[in-house]
Structure formats: C-alpha cells, structure tokens
Design a protein around this motif. Structure first.
Motif, PDB file in Angstrom:
ATOM      1  N   ARG A 107       0.796  -1.224   0.000  1.00 22.95           N
ATOM      2  CA  ARG A 107       0.000   0.000   0.000  1.00 22.95           C
ATOM      3  C   ARG A 107       0.833   1.281   0.000  1.00 22.95           C
ATOM      4  O   ARG A 107       0.383   2.343   0.421  1.00 22.95           O
ATOM      5  CB  ARG A 107      -0.976  -0.036   1.184  1.00 22.95           C
ATOM      6  CG  ARG A 107      -2.076  -1.063   0.934  1.00 22.95           C
ATOM      7  CD  ARG A 107      -2.863  -1.457   2.138  1.00 22.95           C
ATOM      8  NE  ARG A 107      -3.451  -0.338   2.858  1.00 22.95           N
ATOM      9  CZ  ARG A 107      -4.207  -0.479   3.947  1.00 22.95           C
ATOM     10  NH1 ARG A 107      -4.471  -1.700   4.405  1.00 22.95           N
ATOM     11  NH2 ARG A 107      -4.706   0.563   4.560  1.00 22.95           N
ATOM     12  N   VAL A 108       2.076   1.163  -0.486  1.00 27.69           N
ATOM     13  CA  VAL A 108       2.905   2.355  -0.683  1.00 27.69           C
ATOM     14  C   VAL A 108       3.328   2.421  -2.147  1.00 27.69           C
ATOM     15  O   VAL A 108       3.628   1.390  -2.759  1.00 27.69           O
ATOM     16  CB  VAL A 108       4.144   2.359   0.240  1.00 27.69           C
ATOM     17  CG1 VAL A 108       3.734   2.556   1.687  1.00 27.69           C
ATOM     18  CG2 VAL A 108       4.944   1.068   0.111  1.00 27.69           C
ATOM     19  N   THR A 109       3.308   3.598  -2.719  1.00 31.22           N
ATOM     20  CA  THR A 109       3.653   3.760  -4.130  1.00 31.22           C
ATOM     21  C   THR A 109       4.557   4.970  -4.321  1.00 31.22           C
ATOM     22  O   THR A 109       4.498   5.940  -3.569  1.00 31.22           O
ATOM     23  CB  THR A 109       2.397   3.950  -5.001  1.00 31.22           C
ATOM     24  OG1 THR A 109       1.673   5.109  -4.537  1.00 31.22           O
ATOM     25  CG2 THR A 109       1.495   2.736  -4.945  1.00 31.22           C
ATOM     26  N   VAL A 110       5.386   4.878  -5.356  1.00 29.34           N
ATOM     27  CA  VAL A 110       6.253   5.981  -5.762  1.00 29.34           C
ATOM     28  C   VAL A 110       6.047   6.222  -7.252  1.00 29.34           C
ATOM     29  O   VAL A 110       6.136   5.288  -8.050  1.00 29.34           O
ATOM     30  CB  VAL A 110       7.742   5.658  -5.497  1.00 29.34           C
ATOM     31  CG1 VAL A 110       8.638   6.758  -6.061  1.00 29.34           C
ATOM     32  CG2 VAL A 110       7.995   5.495  -4.004  1.00 29.34           C
ATOM     33  N   SER A 111       5.757   7.455  -7.616  1.00 25.32           N
ATOM     34  CA  SER A 111       5.666   7.829  -9.029  1.00 25.32           C
ATOM     35  C   SER A 111       6.620   8.985  -9.270  1.00 25.32           C
ATOM     36  O   SER A 111       6.772   9.861  -8.411  1.00 25.32           O
ATOM     37  CB  SER A 111       4.234   8.230  -9.403  1.00 25.32           C
ATOM     38  OG  SER A 111       3.788   9.304  -8.610  1.00 25.32           O
ATOM     39  N   ALA A 112       7.273   8.970 -10.407  1.00 27.06           N
ATOM     40  CA  ALA A 112       8.281   9.994 -10.688  1.00 27.06           C
ATOM     41  C   ALA A 112       8.184  10.459 -12.128  1.00 27.06           C
ATOM     42  O   ALA A 112       7.752   9.727 -13.015  1.00 27.06           O
ATOM     43  CB  ALA A 112       9.684   9.446 -10.410  1.00 27.06           C
TER      44      ALA A 112
END
Length: 413
Positions: free
Chosen positions: A190-195
């Motif tokens: 339930r953790v996300t990283v978008s770049a």
C-alpha cells in the motif's frame, strides 16, 4: 269452476317454465356460435391473452452488507462486502464521517462489491448500495459500522517530507516501533512511488522499522517524485494499528557525488559530473575502533552546529578516548556518528594524516563551502579503508545491486 281455474294456472306455469328453459338454451347456443376468429381479432379476450395478463413480475432485488448494520469494534482489516441477489448492483458508496471515500471493486457479474481502501481505526463508515432486478426496479439499502479503538497507534514518518534532495536520497517509510515480519507485506502493498521522468526501483526493508525505496540507479537531476502511503488500518504488531495515510512530493536537485580517499587524505567533489573542488581531509585512525568506514554513504542530515559526544558511540566520560566537542557545518553520514564537519583543531593533519575519531575533518572554510553546496541525499563514497560499512548504518542500499536490494522486499518470492 274452481277446478278449471286451477288447471289453467298450472298450464300457464308450465308454459312459463318451459319458455325460460328454452330461452336459456337459446342464449347459450347463441353465445357459443358468436366466438369466431373474426370476433377474437376484433378484441374479444382469448384464453392466451388472459394468461399473459396474469403473469407475475420479477422478484425484488435484495442487498446484503457485511459487516451488519450497526456493527462496532470492527477490525480495520476486516472485509467489507455488498452482495446483491435477484439482481445486480448499480451503485455502491462507502464514506467516513469526514466525507472521505473508500474505494471498492465490483465483480464482473456486478453481484458483489468489495472495499479495497484501508479503513481507519476509531472511525464510523456509512455504506449505501442500490441494486436492480430484471425489470429494472431498484432496491436501496444503507448500513453503518464503526471500527475498533486500538490500544496504541503505530506512528511513522515519510522521508523526505518535501524540498530538494540529492540523487542518492531514498524514499523511507520509517516507523517508531518495529513492524512484525508477517505484517510487512501488508505495508509494502500500500505504498507507491511515481516519478517524472519515470524510474524503475525496488522496495526493501533495511530493518524492522525502515521500508526503503531506491531507484535502480541514482535519481536523474530535476526529477519530480510523489510518494503515497495508504497504510491506515494495518496492525503492525498485536494491538498496534496505523491510523493515518500520508503522501509527500519532493524534487531531485543537482548530482553532488563526492569521493573521499582515506589514504590520500583528499575529498573530490563533483556536481553533475564536473569536478568542483578537491579538499584536504583527515579521517579516522587506521586500525582503530574509530577508523572511518569504507562504502557508499548518503548525507542523512545537515546541521550548522552539532555537539560530538563519545558517549553516543560507547565511550563514557572518564574513559580513554572520551570527547565532547562542539562542531560547525556538520553533515551526518551514518547513524553511528560519522560526519563531515569543520575541525579547526586538526587542520595541520588534514591532507597528510588520519587523526579523527571517525569523522571526516575539514578546515572551517572548506567545511562551510561544502555545507553550502550540499543537501540531504547527496552521495559520498569512501575508499581506502579496511573497515566495512554495516548494512543498517545509514542509507546503505547503494552498496548493493538493485537485484540484491530487491531480495529485501517482503513481497520477494
């Protein structure tokens, strides 16, 4: 006289009686003869038309919400479902008292809706659902539930929280208390990283308290990064629950990558691949317990003033090696206490000998210049020392390949 009158009356009654019978028969015969195809076509009800008019409608759709209406002390990780029978779901909403919505997923046949968003502890939720039967008739249902009040809250921090960071800065979900091993996958899902630009990267657990994302390679300067932690409602250990979600956005600044050679006593500072300066340094005494560690390190924090105290590294007051010094322009590299900092007392040894307690000593002017050009997340690589860097001692993930770091994921097969 009397007798003939009586006969006449009987005779009259008989005539009347038979006339009635003949009339009844005549009417019945006439009715049967009048039901012709033409008459039916002109609107006379037929047997088939009467049967069609009496056909019943489809049964009403029914909606079942789980947990039941009014349920209390519901675990935040308990499944919330809405099911339709004799029909399909046309609308489902789930909201907290604050108005925040909970996302859900509808089955392919539209008969079951399942909440996919995390519920927060100590919160009341309202579920409203509408279903339609085969005739399009609607049935609406509303239900409420309240989640449990935890004995304690599992607090955490997302690092960095904002601002501009260096190309080596990882994303850190840092908990105050360790997360049980069997709960770590729940957090990680339930953790996300978008770049922007997009990057490939991997989550891994540095220890029980730190879930860390690192790109496959250093971030590209100018990248915009957004982190979302939808982790509310997870029991990290018995009776300890996360209560909030979090998100943060940060920017990656210039690529400041430096190399410290403990044998030549020099620090080469580069920015975006170009050498800015070469600085004289003094590092920890070789062969001692305070020898500076080798390996790739990342600047963890910056402080214009910092008091160095040997008690934090196991050397108490009154024991050989004890020290307590106020320093300036300090940049932390390890949790154990290695810093880059100003050391006017060792200027004579800088560039020629290693005399520190493990920190990298610089002249006051060089330390101030480096401080002004540095930021959290800048990379500093140490070579020439025989003492290795412990895996847990700082943001040390760059000492492993991306594949090696990926094995630390709770979701790794």
């Amino acid at each position: 006289m009397t007798s003939s009158t009586t006969t006449a009356l009987l005779s009259r009654k008989g005539v009347l009686t038979w006339s009635a019978v003949l009339l009844t028969v005549g009417l019945t015969t006439s009715a049967c003869q009048s039901v012709t195809p033409d008459a039916a076509a002109q609107g006379t009800p037929s047997a088939s038309a009467s049967a069609s008019a009496s056909t019943t409608t489809s049964p009403a759709a029914a909606v079942t919400i789980t947990p039941r209406d009014g349920a209390k002390s519901v675990r935040p990780d308990a499944p919330v479902t809405v099911k339709a029978s004799n029909g399909t779901l046309s609308e489902v909403t789930m909201t907290a008292a604050s108005g925040a919505s909970i996302e859900g997923e509808l089955s392919a046949d539209k008969s079951v809706w399942t909440a996919t968003g995390g519920l927060k502890p100590k919160t009341t939720y309202t579920v409203t659902a509408k279903a339609e039967n085969a005739d399009g008739a609607s049935t609406s249902t509303t239900s409420t539930l309240r989640t449990l009040t935890p004995k304690d809250t599992a607090n955490y921090t997302v690092i960095p929280s904002s601002g501009v960071v260096g190309v080596g800065m990882p994303v850190v979900i840092q908990f105050v208390s360790p997360v049980d091993k069997d709960k770590r996958a729940d957090i990680e899902k339930r953790v996300t990283v978008s770049a922007t630009p997009a990057v490939k990267g991997t989550w891994g657990w540095l220890d029980g308290r730190q879930l860390i994302f690192r790109p496959s390679k250093y971030w590209k300067s100018g990248s915009k990064v957004h982190v979302t932690a939808d982790v509310a409602g997870i029991e990290t250990k018995k009776d300890l629950w996360t209560a909030t979600n979090a998100d943060t956005t940060f920017t990656v600044g210039s690529a400041m990558i430096s190399t410290v050679n403990t044998q030549t006593h020099r620090m080469t500072v580069t920015q975006n691949g170009k050498v800015l300066r070469t600085l004289k340094v003094s590092t920890g005494r070789p062969g001692s317990k305070t020898e500076t560690r080798s390996g790739i390190k990342v600047i963890l924090s910056r402080e214009s003033e910092h008091t160095m105290d040997s008690t934090t590294v196991g050397i108490p007051k009154g024991q050989p090696g004890y020290y307590r010094l106020k320093t300036e322009w300090a940049m932390r590299l390890t949790w154990s206490g290695e810093f880059l900092h100003s050391a006017p007392w060792s200027v004579g040894s800088q560039g020629s000998a290693n005399v520190s307690h493990g920190c990298t000593n610089l002249s006051p002017s060089d330390a101030k210049w480096l401080f002004d050009h540095s930021k959290m997340g800048d990379v500093v690589k140490f070579v020439g020392s025989s003492r290795g860097l412990e895996e847990y001692n700082g943001y040390t993930m760059w000492n492993q390949t991306a594949a090696q770091w990926g094995q630390k994921s709770a979701l790794a097969s």
